[in-house]
Design a protein around this motif. Structure first.
Motif, mmCIF file in Angstrom:
data_model
loop_
_atom_site.group_PDB
_atom_site.id
_atom_site.type_symbol
_atom_site.label_atom_id
_atom_site.label_comp_id
_atom_site.label_asym_id
_atom_site.label_seq_id
_atom_site.Cartn_x
_atom_site.Cartn_y
_atom_site.Cartn_z
ATOM 1 N N THR A 176 -5.682 12.509 -0.452
ATOM 2 C CA THR A 176 -6.296 11.459 0.354
ATOM 3 C C THR A 176 -7.697 11.856 0.788
ATOM 4 N N PHE A 177 -8.613 10.881 0.789
ATOM 5 C CA PHE A 177 -9.938 11.077 1.360
ATOM 6 C C PHE A 177 -9.873 10.712 2.843
ATOM 7 N N HIS A 178 -9.853 11.710 3.719
ATOM 8 C CA HIS A 178 -9.800 11.489 5.159
ATOM 9 C C HIS A 178 -11.209 11.320 5.711
ATOM 10 N N LEU A 179 -11.367 10.412 6.667
ATOM 11 C CA LEU A 179 -12.651 10.166 7.310
ATOM 12 C C LEU A 179 -12.631 10.716 8.730
ATOM 13 N N ASP A 180 -13.803 10.876 9.337
ATOM 14 C CA ASP A 180 -13.858 11.420 10.687
ATOM 15 C C ASP A 180 -13.867 10.329 11.751
ATOM 16 N N SER A 181 -13.510 9.106 11.363
ATOM 17 C CA SER A 181 -13.454 7.993 12.318
ATOM 18 C C SER A 181 -12.001 7.594 12.573
ATOM 19 N N THR A 182 -11.786 6.810 13.609
ATOM 20 C CA THR A 182 -10.442 6.337 13.961
ATOM 21 C C THR A 182 -10.461 4.828 14.129
ATOM 22 N N ALA A 183 -9.275 4.235 14.144
ATOM 23 C CA ALA A 183 -9.132 2.786 14.289
ATOM 24 C C ALA A 183 -8.254 2.476 15.492
ATOM 25 N N GLN A 184 -8.409 1.276 16.020
ATOM 26 C CA GLN A 184 -7.540 0.826 17.112
ATOM 27 C C GLN A 184 -6.256 0.284 16.513
ATOM 28 N N LEU A 185 -5.124 0.761 16.986
ATOM 29 C CA LEU A 185 -3.833 0.373 16.419
ATOM 30 C C LEU A 185 -3.336 -0.922 17.032
ATOM 31 N N PRO A 186 -2.621 -1.744 16.246
ATOM 32 C CA PRO A 186 -2.096 -3.017 16.764
ATOM 33 C C PRO A 186 -0.925 -2.772 17.722
ATOM 34 N N GLU A 187 -1.084 -3.181 18.968
ATOM 35 C CA GLU A 187 -0.056 -2.936 19.987
ATOM 36 C C GLU A 187 1.272 -3.605 19.641
ATOM 37 N N GLU A 188 1.204 -4.787 18.993
ATOM 38 C CA GLU A 188 2.444 -5.543 18.748
ATOM 39 C C GLU A 188 3.365 -4.877 17.742
ATOM 40 N N TYR A 189 2.829 -3.960 16.915
ATOM 41 C CA TYR A 189 3.663 -3.297 15.896
ATOM 42 C C TYR A 189 3.860 -1.807 16.178
ATOM 43 N N MET A 190 2.982 -1.201 16.969
ATOM 44 C CA MET A 190 2.943 0.247 17.092
ATOM 45 C C MET A 190 4.263 0.822 17.627
#
Length: 492
Positions: free
Chosen positions: A284-298
């Protein structure tokens, strides 16, 4: 038709110019024939094909001093400057203070190589003062001028050494001469007449009748014309378009998604454990950024991973980490696009597909590249079965032109049951082309999907290699103009 009748007016002008100057340069030929240089040379090449002139190209190598070479020609080579400055053993450290360390480093190797000095206990020990070497003589000859190889023929070996030392550069002067042959000279002396020639018959000439008194330029119809290649879509793109049209004709909706995906959508929603090898750097190509996770599924995805949620699954156990799920990656498959589409559209029926790029940390070879196209598809509806999945894929491969299709049991973390479709290729046998199956409840239930989901991910480039007869995957992305011109044009 005699030889004069097959000559154009430009060819006649060149022959007449060469009659008085049998051998000349392109510029001289242009001046005497009163033609542009390009026009005169075009005519000369045509005459060469007919045996009336010879066009010869020659290259003259010349040599000169670089800026560093000019400096050493004036002040002496590094080894000469040092040997002239000492008459008895001197510590090398003292020389580095008197001269630059870089210069002492360069000079030391050449002093030892030429036998002008030795190193003893960290000291430079000189021998008797040496006479000027052949390399120094050559630097002197080249100072402020350039000379041809013929003028330096006796210095061939030392010339190579000085070029390696980047003290001398090599350049080339290209010369072209045009010389009339005996046969061409006979024709030029036979009384050539240059007349106005018509190259194209126009309606004006026909209506006025002027064509009757005009001379038309002769054409040799025995010479094969140059092949003409029409514009066409790239063979690989035509194949992608064919796949797209097949699924559109079967009632599917095409979807698109972002190249950068969170690990949540790329891995976690597909019930891949967070310590799965596919998440490691080699895949996998990992990036140094993050994303906001969807609360309704997390929370539901977390519960499914840790203990199996509210169904009979036991999950993977351990602690599910939100930080790992939030990390961004280059999508390793387009399943991340289709699973998000299903989460946004949980009510049946759904028939969707995606043809797009995926990215994995692969070593480039004839069958692998770090980026590749994948054909992803899902069908979600009431009473969907494993038989429906096999039937859908069989229909697709039949429309692609593969007559024999079969399915072999397979394993994927997010489908059960799972299969690998194969097609039969003459001379190769059965070839595997991807993976498919029915999404596990561990995948669908956290996203609110109640009905069965048929899913598949097919290798597009592998299909392209089979259809286009390629042995190396990299040929799909190379700008090989001959292959593109000769590729077959097929209708969708």
């Amino acid at each position: 038709m005699n030889s004069q009748q097959t000559l154009t007016s430009h060819e006649k002008a060149v022959l007449l110019a060469l009659k008085d100057s049998p051998k000349c340069t392109p510029e001289e030929l242009s001046q005497t024939s009163k033609l542009k240089t390009e026009t005169a040379m075009h005519a000369a090449f045509l005459l060469e094909d007919k045996g009336y002139v010879n066009v010869e190209d020659s290259v003259v190598k010349k040599y000169g001093l670089t800026s560093e070479g000019e400096e050493y020609a004036k002040n002496g080579l590094p080894e000469r400057q040092i040997i002239d400055s000492i008459s008895e053993p001197v510590p090398i450290e003292d020389l580095k203070q008197r001269f630059s360390p870089m210069m002492v480093g360069i000079a030391t190797g050449w002093l030892l190589r030429k036998g002008w000095a030795v190193i003893d206990n960290g000291q430079m020990v000189p021998f008797s003062q040496p006479e000027p070497g052949i390399d120094e003589v050559l630097l002197g000859r080249l100072e402020g001028k350039t000379l041809s190889f013929e003028e330096l023929e006796n210095f061939e070996k030392v010339l190579k050494d000085l070029i390696k030392r980047k003290l001398v550069y090599e350049d080339e002067d290209k010369f072209r001469t045009i010389e009339i042959t005996d046969e061409g000279l006979d024709i030029a002396r036979s009384g050539l007449e240059i007349q106005e020639e018509i190259t194209q018959l126009t309606s004006r000439l026909l209506k006025s009748g002027e064509w009757k008194n005009k001379t038309f330029r002769p054409y040799d119809i025995s010479i094969p014309p140059k092949p003409v290649y029409g514009g066409k879509i790239h063979p690989y793109q035509r194949l992608l378009n064919q796949m797209r049209h097949i699924f559109l004709e079967m009632g599917f909706t095409e979807i698109k998604g972002d190249i950068v995906q969170s690990s949540f959508w790329n891995f976690d929603t597909l019930f891949q454990p967070q310590d799965h090898p596919a998440r490691e750097m080699q895949d996998t190509f990992h990036l140094d950024s993050t994303a906001q996770l969807p609360e309704e599924y997390m929370s539901k995805v977390c519960a499914m991973h840790e203990y199996g949620g509210e169904n009979e699954s036991t999950g993977w156990g351990g602690k599910w980490c939100e930080e790992i799920a939030a990390k961004n990656v280059l999508r390793t498959h387009t399943t991340s696009v289709t699973i998000k589409y299903l989460a946004d559209n949980p009510q049946p029926p759904v028939k969707a597909f995606c043809i797009d790029r995926a990215y994995r940390r692969e070593t480039i070879d004839p069958t692998h590249t770090p980026e590749f196209e994948q054909l992803e598809g899902v069908v979600m509806d009431k009473d969907m079965s494993f038989a429906n999945l096999l039937g859908c894929l069989t229909e697709f491969y039949h429309r692609m032109g593969f007559e024999d299709v079969r399915f072999r049991p397979g394993y994927f973390p997010y489908t059960e049951p799972s299969v690998e479709p194969e097609v039969y290729i003459e001379g190769m046998g059965w070839v595997e082309l991807g993976g498919a199956g029915i999404f596990r409840k561990e995948v669908t239930e956290p996203l609110g999907i109640k009905e069965p989901v048929l899913a598949w991910g097919l290798g597009v480039s592998r299909v392209a290699m089979l259809k286009l007869g390629l042995k190396d995957l990299r040929e799909l992305y190379r700008s090989d103009i001959d292959w593109l011109r000769q590729s077959e044009v097929f209708r969708l």
